[in-house]
Motif scaffolding. Sequence first.
Motif, mmCIF file in Angstrom:
data_model
loop_
_atom_site.group_PDB
_atom_site.id
_atom_site.type_symbol
_atom_site.label_atom_id
_atom_site.label_comp_id
_atom_site.label_asym_id
_atom_site.label_seq_id
_atom_site.Cartn_x
_atom_site.Cartn_y
_atom_site.Cartn_z
ATOM 1 N N ARG A 179 0.703 -1.488 0.188
ATOM 2 C CA ARG A 179 0.330 0.125 -0.371
ATOM 3 C C ARG A 179 1.164 1.108 -0.219
ATOM 4 O O ARG A 179 0.720 1.809 -0.456
ATOM 5 C CB ARG A 179 -1.091 0.387 1.440
ATOM 6 C CG ARG A 179 -2.024 -1.162 1.156
ATOM 7 C CD ARG A 179 -2.998 -1.145 2.871
ATOM 8 N NE ARG A 179 -3.960 -1.604 1.994
ATOM 9 C CZ ARG A 179 -4.660 -2.487 3.245
ATOM 10 N NH1 ARG A 179 -4.011 -2.033 4.392
ATOM 11 N NH2 ARG A 179 -5.529 -3.500 3.348
ATOM 12 N N ALA A 180 1.928 1.059 0.814
ATOM 13 C CA ALA A 180 2.700 2.593 1.267
ATOM 14 C C ALA A 180 3.645 2.830 -0.718
ATOM 15 O O ALA A 180 3.358 3.190 -0.992
ATOM 16 C CB ALA A 180 4.492 2.222 1.834
ATOM 17 N N VAL A 181 3.883 1.789 -1.428
ATOM 18 C CA VAL A 181 4.331 2.023 -2.200
ATOM 19 C C VAL A 181 3.488 2.736 -3.927
ATOM 20 O O VAL A 181 3.607 3.193 -4.272
ATOM 21 C CB VAL A 181 5.038 -0.045 -2.780
ATOM 22 C CG1 VAL A 181 5.564 0.424 -4.357
ATOM 23 C CG2 VAL A 181 5.480 -0.771 -1.798
ATOM 24 N N LEU A 182 2.335 1.780 -3.139
ATOM 25 C CA LEU A 182 1.489 2.437 -4.278
ATOM 26 C C LEU A 182 1.045 3.597 -4.107
ATOM 27 O O LEU A 182 0.573 4.309 -5.300
ATOM 28 C CB LEU A 182 -0.037 1.289 -4.275
ATOM 29 C CG LEU A 182 0.327 0.094 -4.801
ATOM 30 C CD1 LEU A 182 -1.046 -1.158 -4.831
ATOM 31 C CD2 LEU A 182 0.191 -0.057 -6.384
ATOM 32 N N VAL A 183 1.354 4.286 -3.014
ATOM 33 C CA VAL A 183 1.038 5.773 -3.321
ATOM 34 C C VAL A 183 1.759 6.380 -3.812
ATOM 35 O O VAL A 183 1.665 7.146 -4.108
ATOM 36 C CB VAL A 183 1.097 6.583 -1.382
ATOM 37 C CG1 VAL A 183 1.227 7.596 -0.998
ATOM 38 C CG2 VAL A 183 -0.015 5.268 -0.403
ATOM 39 N N ALA A 184 2.827 5.859 -4.559
ATOM 40 C CA ALA A 184 4.126 6.916 -4.930
ATOM 41 C C ALA A 184 3.165 7.006 -6.002
ATOM 42 O O ALA A 184 3.838 7.540 -7.303
ATOM 43 C CB ALA A 184 5.627 5.960 -5.137
ATOM 44 N N GLY A 185 2.218 5.503 -7.021
ATOM 45 C CA GLY A 185 1.719 6.258 -7.771
ATOM 46 C C GLY A 185 2.367 6.392 -9.434
ATOM 47 O O GLY A 185 1.911 6.430 -10.491
ATOM 48 N N ARG A 220 -1.168 -13.511 -4.407
ATOM 49 C CA ARG A 220 -2.484 -13.002 -3.843
ATOM 50 C C ARG A 220 -2.631 -11.378 -4.172
ATOM 51 O O ARG A 220 -2.683 -10.694 -3.894
ATOM 52 C CB ARG A 220 -2.794 -13.109 -2.383
ATOM 53 C CG ARG A 220 -3.223 -14.957 -3.124
ATOM 54 C CD ARG A 220 -3.310 -15.826 -1.425
ATOM 55 N NE ARG A 220 -4.033 -16.684 -1.532
ATOM 56 C CZ ARG A 220 -5.275 -17.516 -1.441
ATOM 57 N NH1 ARG A 220 -6.245 -16.356 -1.391
ATOM 58 N NH2 ARG A 220 -5.271 -18.951 -1.606
ATOM 59 N N GLU A 221 -1.182 -10.528 -2.851
ATOM 60 C CA GLU A 221 -1.572 -9.259 -2.957
ATOM 61 C C GLU A 221 -1.134 -8.829 -4.216
ATOM 62 O O GLU A 221 -2.095 -7.712 -4.412
ATOM 63 C CB GLU A 221 -1.069 -8.990 -1.610
ATOM 64 C CG GLU A 221 -0.922 -9.523 -0.311
ATOM 65 C CD GLU A 221 -1.940 -8.843 0.373
ATOM 66 O OE1 GLU A 221 -2.583 -7.642 0.148
ATOM 67 O OE2 GLU A 221 -2.733 -10.107 0.332
ATOM 68 N N ALA A 222 0.094 -8.924 -4.704
ATOM 69 C CA ALA A 222 -0.493 -8.348 -5.943
ATOM 70 C C ALA A 222 -1.523 -8.478 -7.471
ATOM 71 O O ALA A 222 -1.866 -7.594 -7.563
ATOM 72 C CB ALA A 222 1.247 -9.150 -7.097
ATOM 73 N N PHE A 223 -2.058 -9.539 -7.413
ATOM 74 C CA PHE A 223 -2.963 -10.098 -7.900
ATOM 75 C C PHE A 223 -3.649 -8.961 -7.506
ATOM 76 O O PHE A 223 -5.236 -8.211 -8.332
ATOM 77 C CB PHE A 223 -3.247 -11.456 -7.824
ATOM 78 C CG PHE A 223 -2.491 -12.063 -9.001
ATOM 79 C CD1 PHE A 223 -1.711 -11.494 -9.521
ATOM 80 C CD2 PHE A 223 -2.288 -13.326 -8.815
ATOM 81 C CE1 PHE A 223 -0.255 -12.123 -9.933
ATOM 82 C CE2 PHE A 223 -1.560 -14.178 -9.199
ATOM 83 C CZ PHE A 223 -0.404 -13.547 -10.188
ATOM 84 N N GLN A 224 -4.420 -8.574 -6.259
ATOM 85 C CA GLN A 224 -5.009 -7.575 -5.581
ATOM 86 C C GLN A 224 -4.826 -6.763 -6.048
ATOM 87 O O GLN A 224 -6.048 -6.375 -6.294
ATOM 88 C CB GLN A 224 -5.235 -8.489 -4.350
ATOM 89 C CG GLN A 224 -6.330 -9.547 -3.517
ATOM 90 C CD GLN A 224 -6.772 -10.088 -2.327
ATOM 91 O OE1 GLN A 224 -5.894 -8.940 -1.896
ATOM 92 N NE2 GLN A 224 -7.241 -11.323 -2.031
ATOM 93 N N ALA A 225 -3.608 -5.946 -5.993
ATOM 94 C CA ALA A 225 -3.534 -4.443 -6.688
ATOM 95 C C ALA A 225 -3.309 -4.287 -7.491
ATOM 96 O O ALA A 225 -3.885 -3.678 -8.454
ATOM 97 C CB ALA A 225 -2.469 -4.306 -5.575
ATOM 98 N N GLY A 226 -4.241 -5.378 -8.446
ATOM 99 C CA GLY A 226 -3.575 -5.149 -9.932
ATOM 100 C C GLY A 226 -2.454 -5.491 -10.769
ATOM 101 O O GLY A 226 -1.952 -4.239 -12.062
#
Length: 208
Positions: free
Chosen positions: A111-117, A149-155
Amino acid sequence: MGPVLLLGDSIFDNARYVPDRPPVIEQVRASLPPGWRASLPAIDGHMVDELAAQLSRLPTDATHLFVSVGGNDALSVSGFLRAAADSVADVFDRFHEIQAGFRNDYRRMLRAVLVAGKPTTVCTIYDAVPGLSPAEVTALAAFNDVILREAFQAGLPAIDLRLVCNRAGDYSHVSPIEPSAVGGAKIAGVLATVEHDFDAGKSVVYST
């Protein structure tokens, strides 16, 4: 063109394990198209909950993020495999707790990584390390299940390093749990492919 960033542990930060040979970061730089750059925030020995420190140094012009972390988390609980147990059920119950803890940590990190966009790809933990026991390979599967699983859930696309570094020669003679120059070249080649496919709008699992 902004830099491609390699985040995580010694899978990317392997210079000390390939003396007189190119480390992963140099192989990635050589594999990228002209005009592209690559940077190495990854730090040998880091665990999932330490990625926040790497993210704090994220340049605003970064173009792609690659995350390879979790192997040290698995190593930190490997003593569990040598612990006494009253039954097989007790073993699975205890390992379920370990897996759940890793899932929470990995999910929070992602989630922290994805905040970077930024376009992001994650890597599984390879398991063809010379001398790895069947019990250790089986335990790693539970950690990799979390990652995928976490990767796929995050697309997010994923690189399955179990299929990339699948030969003894892919591992360093200095430390068998680290990628050799041969393994590093294979990793770099897949990373370059992912970068290209991101620009083409693809999102798949990369194995070879």
